[in-house]
Structure formats: C-alpha cells, structure tokens
Write an enzyme that holds these catalytic residues in place. Structure first.
Site, PDB file in Angstrom:
ATOM      1  N   HIS A  47       0.873  -1.257   0.022  1.00  0.00           N
ATOM      2  CA  HIS A  47       0.121  -0.111  -0.142  1.00  0.00           C
ATOM      3  C   HIS A  47       0.808   1.166   0.024  1.00  0.00           C
ATOM      4  O   HIS A  47       1.571   1.256   0.919  1.00  0.00           O
ATOM      5  CB  HIS A  47      -0.810   0.073   1.249  1.00  0.00           C
ATOM      6  CG  HIS A  47      -1.891  -1.339   1.669  1.00  0.00           C
ATOM      7  ND1 HIS A  47      -3.100  -1.133   1.638  1.00  0.00           N
ATOM      8  CD2 HIS A  47      -1.148  -2.606   1.805  1.00  0.00           C
ATOM      9  CE1 HIS A  47      -3.379  -2.459   1.707  1.00  0.00           C
ATOM     10  NE2 HIS A  47      -2.364  -3.281   1.900  1.00  0.00           N
ATOM     11  N   GLY A 148      -0.554  -4.398  11.944  1.00  0.00           N
ATOM     12  CA  GLY A 148      -1.310  -4.907  10.608  1.00  0.00           C
ATOM     13  C   GLY A 148      -2.432  -5.256  10.787  1.00  0.00           C
ATOM     14  O   GLY A 148      -3.523  -4.858  10.250  1.00  0.00           O
ATOM     15  N   GLY A 190      -9.800   2.291   9.818  1.00  0.00           N
ATOM     16  CA  GLY A 190     -10.017   1.099  10.211  1.00  0.00           C
ATOM     17  C   GLY A 190      -9.540   0.835  11.759  1.00  0.00           C
ATOM     18  O   GLY A 190     -10.313  -0.023  12.425  1.00  0.00           O
ATOM     19  N   HIS A 295      -6.631  -0.226  -3.284  1.00  0.00           N
ATOM     20  CA  HIS A 295      -5.553   0.708  -3.073  1.00  0.00           C
ATOM     21  C   HIS A 295      -4.561  -0.242  -2.514  1.00  0.00           C
ATOM     22  O   HIS A 295      -3.351   0.428  -2.130  1.00  0.00           O
ATOM     23  CB  HIS A 295      -5.963   1.670  -2.049  1.00  0.00           C
ATOM     24  CG  HIS A 295      -6.138   0.887  -0.480  1.00  0.00           C
ATOM     25  ND1 HIS A 295      -6.558  -0.503  -0.372  1.00  0.00           N
ATOM     26  CD2 HIS A 295      -5.979   1.474   0.699  1.00  0.00           C
ATOM     27  CE1 HIS A 295      -6.696  -0.428   1.035  1.00  0.00           C
ATOM     28  NE2 HIS A 295      -6.383   0.619   1.480  1.00  0.00           N
ATOM     29  N   ARG A 391      -6.122 -21.564  40.813  1.00  0.00           N
ATOM     30  CA  ARG A 391      -6.037 -20.479  40.729  1.00  0.00           C
ATOM     31  C   ARG A 391      -5.691 -19.962  42.129  1.00  0.00           C
ATOM     32  O   ARG A 391      -4.956 -18.597  42.229  1.00  0.00           O
ATOM     33  CB  ARG A 391      -7.449 -19.726  40.463  1.00  0.00           C
ATOM     34  CG  ARG A 391      -8.487 -20.413  41.373  1.00  0.00           C
ATOM     35  CD  ARG A 391      -9.800 -19.722  41.207  1.00  0.00           C
ATOM     36  NE  ARG A 391     -11.000 -19.978  41.775  1.00  0.00           N
ATOM     37  CZ  ARG A 391     -12.026 -19.154  42.469  1.00  0.00           C
ATOM     38  NH1 ARG A 391     -12.146 -18.291  42.033  1.00  0.00           N
ATOM     39  NH2 ARG A 391     -12.985 -19.911  43.101  1.00  0.00           N
ATOM     40  N   HIS A 494     -10.794 -20.600  35.812  1.00  0.00           N
ATOM     41  CA  HIS A 494     -12.162 -21.269  35.535  1.00  0.00           C
ATOM     42  C   HIS A 494     -12.026 -22.171  34.051  1.00  0.00           C
ATOM     43  O   HIS A 494     -12.456 -21.607  33.077  1.00  0.00           O
ATOM     44  CB  HIS A 494     -13.338 -20.226  35.275  1.00  0.00           C
ATOM     45  CG  HIS A 494     -13.418 -19.455  36.755  1.00  0.00           C
ATOM     46  ND1 HIS A 494     -12.507 -18.795  37.193  1.00  0.00           N
ATOM     47  CD2 HIS A 494     -14.837 -19.396  37.232  1.00  0.00           C
ATOM     48  CE1 HIS A 494     -12.959 -18.245  38.353  1.00  0.00           C
ATOM     49  NE2 HIS A 494     -14.378 -18.607  38.602  1.00  0.00           N
ATOM     50  N   HIS A 506     -19.589 -20.056  29.819  1.00  0.00           N
ATOM     51  CA  HIS A 506     -18.628 -19.876  30.696  1.00  0.00           C
ATOM     52  C   HIS A 506     -17.460 -20.980  30.854  1.00  0.00           C
ATOM     53  O   HIS A 506     -16.489 -20.902  31.109  1.00  0.00           O
ATOM     54  CB  HIS A 506     -18.846 -19.507  32.102  1.00  0.00           C
ATOM     55  CG  HIS A 506     -19.365 -17.887  32.072  1.00  0.00           C
ATOM     56  ND1 HIS A 506     -20.417 -17.679  31.269  1.00  0.00           N
ATOM     57  CD2 HIS A 506     -18.969 -16.875  33.097  1.00  0.00           C
ATOM     58  CE1 HIS A 506     -20.601 -16.288  31.695  1.00  0.00           C
ATOM     59  NE2 HIS A 506     -19.729 -15.775  32.936  1.00  0.00           N
TER      60      HIS A 506
END
Ligand SMILES: Cc1ncc(C[n+]2csc(CCOP(=O)(O)OP(=O)(O)O)c2C)c(N)n1
Ligand SMILES: [Mg+2]
Length: 704
Positions: A47, A148, A190, A295, A391, A494, A506
């Site tokens: 581009h 990108g 974008g 483009h 955890r 979890h 979940h």
C-alpha cells in the site's frame, strides 16, 4: 481521480509538492512518498496510498518533535512511534531508512548496518527481508510493536503510555528525571472502526494518559470505498466523550497546522490527545471507481510516471534519495536525538551514583533479566486430599514473586477476585497514582491483551487475567504477543466445565486446544498447587508468552513423598506415578483437574492386577522441547495402551494417545450444574478412566 487533486498543490509553508529542487522539507516529504511508490511497484503489492497522503505528517513529527536517537534505537527514554495502520508499513520503513536508524540486536547492540537500507526497501515483501508486508517488532529495528491487524497498534500504545507513567512514578527522583517520553501513534479509519480502539481510548481517557497522542489519518476511505459506507460517526466527539483532548488539521499537507496541534498535545496536562488530520489518499480512488484495482495494488508504470511528474519528481528515477534529504533528517531528528540521548546517559550515570539499587533494577528491566533469588520465596504445599484450586495456588505464587520483582505488575479484566491476580499490599495503578502495580482494566479484555503487549515492550513484566473462555475476547492481541515473543503471563482461570454452575457460556471447551495451536505460545495446565508454583517458575523464565490454565474448583494437593516431584513440570510431562512390578500395561495421561482422576484410577487398576503409569502432562510445548530419549522414557513407544483425559476439546490429544488410544474429552458444550454433577455427566470420573484403561489393557495389539 486526477493526481493533482490526490496531492493538492498548495503554496505556503505547508506546500509539500515541490520537486527535488524545491525546499528541502518538501523534497524530503516527496522522497518518503516516492520510496513507497517505488517499493510497492517493485514488489507489485503493498500500500502506497497512506504513505503518500500522510508523509508530511510523519515527516513533521519525526523531524520536529520525536525524541529519538537513530544511533541508539533502544534508548529507554526515547519517544515511541507506533504505526497502527500497519498496511502503511512503507511510511515507517522510509522514515527508518532516511533517518539512518542503525540496526541493533534485541539488547541494543549495534550490528553495523542500517535498520532499513535502500536495498532493504527494494526487497519489500521479499522472503527474509527486513521489510515485510506489515511491520514486525523484533524483526526490523525501529519497529516498536507489530501492527497490521487494525487496532492492535492503538491498543498496545495504551500499555506503552501506562509503562512510561509507571516508570516515571517509580524511578524518577527530584533532580533525576530519567523518564518522560511520549507515545506518538498514527492510525487510520480501520483502527478507529475496530472495537478495540473504543476499549483502548476509554481506558486511556480514564487513566488520563497525557503522554499519548493518536494521529488519525482521516482520509474518508477504506477498502470497500468511502467511509460514508460504514463509518460516519463524529470521531472527535466520540473521543471527547472518552475524556480526550481533540484537535483537527484540515489538510495533511499543512505542516504548520499539524505542528501546532502537536504543541497543544505536549502542553495537555491530564488527557490523551486525538489529532484528526484530513488527508487525501495518495493516488487514484479505485474504491470509488469500483474497479478491481484496490488501494493495495501497484500503480503500473504509466501511473507511477504520472505521479512523479505531478510531484515534480524525475519520472524515470527509482528509489531516489536526493542530496540533502538524509542530512535534513540528521540535522533535525538525529542532532536532537543524539543530544538528548547523551544527556540521558549522563543523567543515568548520576542516577546510578545516587540510587544504586534503583539503577540496578533499571538495568535488569533493560536487559530483560530477573533479580537473583527471585523465586526463593515460592511456597510449597503439603499433601492434602481436599487441596486448593490451582487459581488459589497461583495467587500465592504470584504474591511470593512480586516483592522480588518490583516491575512485575498486572491485573484482570474486572475479575481479580476470581483470577487471584491482586498483589497484596500494593496500590492500584490510577491517574492519581501511577506507581501502583495492581492494574484495573475494567471489562475490556481486548485492550488488556494489547496493553500487556505495550507494557512488555517497555521492559515490564505484565500478567493479565480473565476466565479462560474469554481468552477469545483478547485473542488477536495474544496472537501478536506470540508473534513478537514478548514475555506475558496470561492467568486464565475457570479452565473447564469443572467451573460448574455458570454453565456452557462460561465453560471453555476449545480454548486450550486453540491456544496450543498458536505458534510461540506456551500453555500450562497444572494439576495441583505444587505444579502451579512450578508453572510460575517456568513462566517467568520463558522468552515469550505463557498461558496458565487454572481451576476454579479445589484439586487435591498430591503427596510428593509418594509421587514424583512437581519440578517435573518444567519438562512439560513427567511420570507422576509409575506402574508397579513391571512395564506398564497402560499409560494414563492427563492435565490439570483430570490428573487426580488418573491417580485414583491407577489404584483401582492395580487392585485388579493392571499396571498403570500416570503421566502428568501440564505443557505440550515444554514436552516437545525435550530430547527424544526423555520423551520415550515418559511415553514409551512400545506401550500403545493409552488413555488421555482432559476436560476440553479432544483436538490434538491423539498425538499422545496414539491411533488406538482412548481420549476422554469434551465433544459438546458443557452444562450448568454443580461441578461434581457436570464432571460425572461428561465422563470425567475415575471409574470411567478405569473402564477405558481396562479396555485398552485388553487390546490385542496393545504392545508393539
Ligand atoms: C483487523 C483487520 N481487519 C481487516 C484488515 C484488512 N485491511 C487492511 S487495510 C484495511 C482498511 C483500510 O482502510 P483504512 O484503515 O482507512 O486505511 P487507508 O486505506 O485509509 O490507509 C483493511 C480492512 C486488517 N488489516 N486488520
Ligand atoms: Mg482510511
């Protein structure tokens, strides 16, 4: 669209359309443009449009404002320049080339070559070149982050800005201001259409990151056509709502107006800044013509010539860098950067004398090393049938490391109490106190991932947490981390249907498999508290990102007097409990919460005269990195009777279970029910493992 409209001819200070004989700034700007055009033409892809339109903005920023020493591109107090619209990579490559940035290794050692030479520009998008299609950090010196995928650069920039604030708060001392740099980001339509820009801007506004500016290439066009097709919001008002200061520049060629906007940004005390700059994409307007020539196409020889003619450029010249252009960069950006860089070195030397301990920390940050004894206080858990959730153990391990590694910092996307990511006794990172280490990302997983990239790129050691299933919400940023190989620990709790009553929305199924599928990612799913401790020990020493997969439910803490030490985790898989009295009849292998099922099954099997080996397999990547002899010692080829157990997608386990082995895994979504019920319902019981193992042990072909 005629070219003279594409790059409007204006007179006055903003005139960037003069030819090589015009004033040197205009020539330099056109050099950036023509390098982009020539490189795209030669590669026949890429581009040039955005580099054409935004060259004056980038040039003004680099030559007049950016604090950057081309001879020391990793100087810690440099301003960061991020090109979020990575498809405009040639804008960055041209700047690196013309500014004479030196190529260095990851630690900043000069390699005796330019970061991007003219020959490199000629090799744009070629195999092995330092000028790939989109800028890749770690591949090309001077690329501060990989961009990108639109939105990733703006996302990472928030982490970079947070890192600068944190470094300033922690290390600056009166009379010794070592840090004070800014993050300059160029972004496109974008970028601002992507949802992550909203998360990023919302967080940056909340945190009042006044060191951050996004310069928005408002060119009214994206791939399918004009932005009136899909993007018509009032961008400035949107950002004002986020708590940003906004400015606009009506013409990208008006360098003075842009400079004034940057000056306003530099004075803004307590807000990030958005500068919207109207530009006209460099050439043609194929989107609007509805032709096949989008483009990203090369222009074709005739149009290239016409473009050059319109800009007063020698039409047959290619990759031309007129006299004076490099010098111009050198006497502006270069001179300013060298002066600042040298002054900074002197300041650092004085700092090291006054604050030797802090200076030593900064050296570790710069070299990516950990302090001696960083893991000395890691806990060890006694055998306990009831056990703890991994955890919980993770939270304890993290808190044992944190005091030793002050630049270990992180947080969660509003789930810290669940993810156990809070550092005890540490303050929150907030606008009123940038020295805090507990980060609060709010419910913004995607920018949390991207910000972690920015923090890691700044030398800090971030960890970020959410439920494993919501890895999907941040996956694009995680992928960039894996590509860049930056050290980040993802604390994903979890981690299976075992989370229970929250149900299938979940309960992760395919998430572990999909993380394992990602190159450069290390996925660790520890089986008990002690493996969790080892997981952290390994995680901090990995050069790239690590995803920890941790249970919500308690898991028994295995008796390590009876079973192999948890340190085996470092090899990815290890024989936890071997078959007694001879070669194994069957191998039971599992990760995480399913390991205890295999341990239990082994007992039952032994009572029935079946010799079972249990292999704890917390990390495939680490196991694959072992030599063949070790792997054979854990999973002997001769024993083909195998059962693999994991409460996730089966994908990939066949590699270890073998063609005749059995895989106990998830083949559907889960269900909302108490943990015990849901585990039983889907077959995750010791009885089921026994049943599968017996069937395996009876297989006539079970031994080679
Ligand atoms: C996440 C993501 N989606 C899609 C693309 C493909 N893509 C490349 S450029 C572009 C849009 C270009 O429009 P804009 O951002 O306005 O840049 P400009 O063409 O104006 O330079 C798209 C959709 C991408 N790079 N990243
Ligand atoms: Mg655009």
């Amino acid at each position: 669209m005629p070219l003279d409209q594409a790059v409007p001819a204006r007179s006055g200070p903003g005139d960037a359309t003069a030819g090589p004989k015009g004033d040197i700034d205009a020539v330099a700007i056109n050099t950036i443009r023509m390098l982009a055009v020539d490189a795209v033409e030669k590669a026949d892809s890429g581009h040039a449009g955005a580099p054409m339109g935004f060259a004056p903005v980038a040039y003004t920023l680099w030559t007049r404002f950016l604090n950057y020493d081309p001879s020391r591109p990793l100087w810690p107090n440099r301003d960061r320049f991020v090109l979020s619209n990575g498809h405009a990579s040639l804008l960055l490559y041209s700047l690196l080339c013309l500014a004479g940035v030196e190529r260095v290794d990851r630690r900043g050692k000069p390699l005796g070559k330019p970061a991007v030479s003219l020959d490199d520009a000629k090799a744009f998008r070629e195999l092995g070149s330092v000028t790939p299609g989109h800028p890749e950090h770690g591949h090309t010196t001077g690329v501060e982050t990989t961009t990108g995928p639109l939105g990733q650069g703006v996302g990472a920039s928030v982490g970079m800005a947070m890192a600068e604030r944190w470094l300033s708060a922690r290390y600056n001392r009166p009379g010794h201001a070592l840090f004070g740099y800014r993050i300059y980001v160029i972004c496109s339509d974008g970028d601002l259409m992507e949802g992550i820009s909203g998360e990023a801007a919302s967080l940056a506004g909340h945190l009042k990151l006044s060191n951050l500016v996004w310069i928005y290439d408002d060119n009214n066009i994206s791939i399918e056509g004009g932005t009136d097709l899909a993007f018509t919001e009032d961008v400035e008002r949107r950002f004002q709502g986020y708590g940003w200061a906004t400015h606009h520049v009506d013409d990208a060629n008006d360098c003075e107006a842009f400079a004034r906007a940057i000056e306003a940004f530099q004075k803004a005390g307590d807000k990030p800044t958005l500068i919207r700059v109207r530009s006209i994409i460099g050439y043609g307007s194929p989107h609007k013509q509805g032709t096949s020539k989008i483009h990203s196409d090369a222009l074709g020889a005739d149009e290239v010539k016409a473009t050059k003619r319109a800009l007063g450029w020698p039409e047959d010249a290619q990759f031309l860098v007129p006299d004076g252009v490099r010098q111009r960069f050198d006497e502006t950006l270069g001179a300013r950067g060298r002066k600042r860089g040298q002054a900074w070195e002197a300041a650092r030397a004085a700092y090291a004398k006054a604050f030797p301990e802090l200076a030593a920390e900064l050296e570790l940050i710069e070299t990516g090393a950990l302090p001696k004894g960083w893991d000395a206080d890691l806990p060890s858990f006694a055998a306990d049938a009831k056990g703890v959730a991994t955890r919980e153990a993770s939270g304890k391990a993290l808190n044992a490391i944190a005091p030793k590694v002050p630049w270990l910092l992180g947080g969660s996307a509003d789930l810290a109490p669940s993810n156990k990511t809070l550092l005890d006794g540490e303050r929150a990172f907030e606008a009123a106190d940038y020295g805090g280490r507990n980060l609060h990302f709010g419910v913004r997983e995607h920018v949390m991932g991207a910000a972690a990239n920015g923090l890691a790129l700044s030398g800090l050691r971030p960890y970020v947490g959410t439920f494993l299933v919501f890895n999907d919400y941040m996956r694009p940023a995680v992928r960039i981390a894996a590509l860049m190989q930056v050290p980040i620990v993802y604390v994903y709790t979890h981690d299976s249907i075992g989370l229970g009553q929250d149900g299938p929305t979940h309960q992760p199924i395919e998430q572990i498999a999909s993380l394992r599928a990602m190159p450069g990612m290390t996925v660790i799913r520890p089986a008990d508290a002690n493996e969790t401790v080892e997981a952290w020990r390994v995680a901090l020493q990995q050069p790239g990102p690590v995803a920890l997969s941790l249970s919500r439910q308690a898991l028994p803490t295995l008796d390590r007097a009876k079973f192999a030490p948890a340190a085996g985790l470092a090899r990815g898989a290890y024989v936890l409990a071997d078959a007694e009295g001879g070669a194994p009849d069957v191998i039971l292998m599992a990760s995480g919460s399913e390991v205890p099922l295999c341990v239990e099954a082994r007992e039952t099997l032994s009572q029935q005269g079946v010799r079972a080996r249990v292999v704890s397999m917390p990390c495939w990547e680490l196991f694959e990195a072992q030599d063949a002899a070790y792997r054979e010692s854990v999973l002997p080829r001769a024993v083909t009777a195998r059962v693999a157990v994991e409460a996730g997608a089966a994908l990939g386990w066949d590699r270890y279970a073998g063609p005749g082995g059995e895989i106990i895994a998830m083949h559907t979504f889960g269900s909302s029910a108490p943990t015990k019920d849901v585990m039983r319902h889907f077959g995750f019981t010791a009885e089921h493992v026994v049943e599968a193992a017996l069937a395996q042990a009876k297989r006539p072909d079970r031994r080679e």
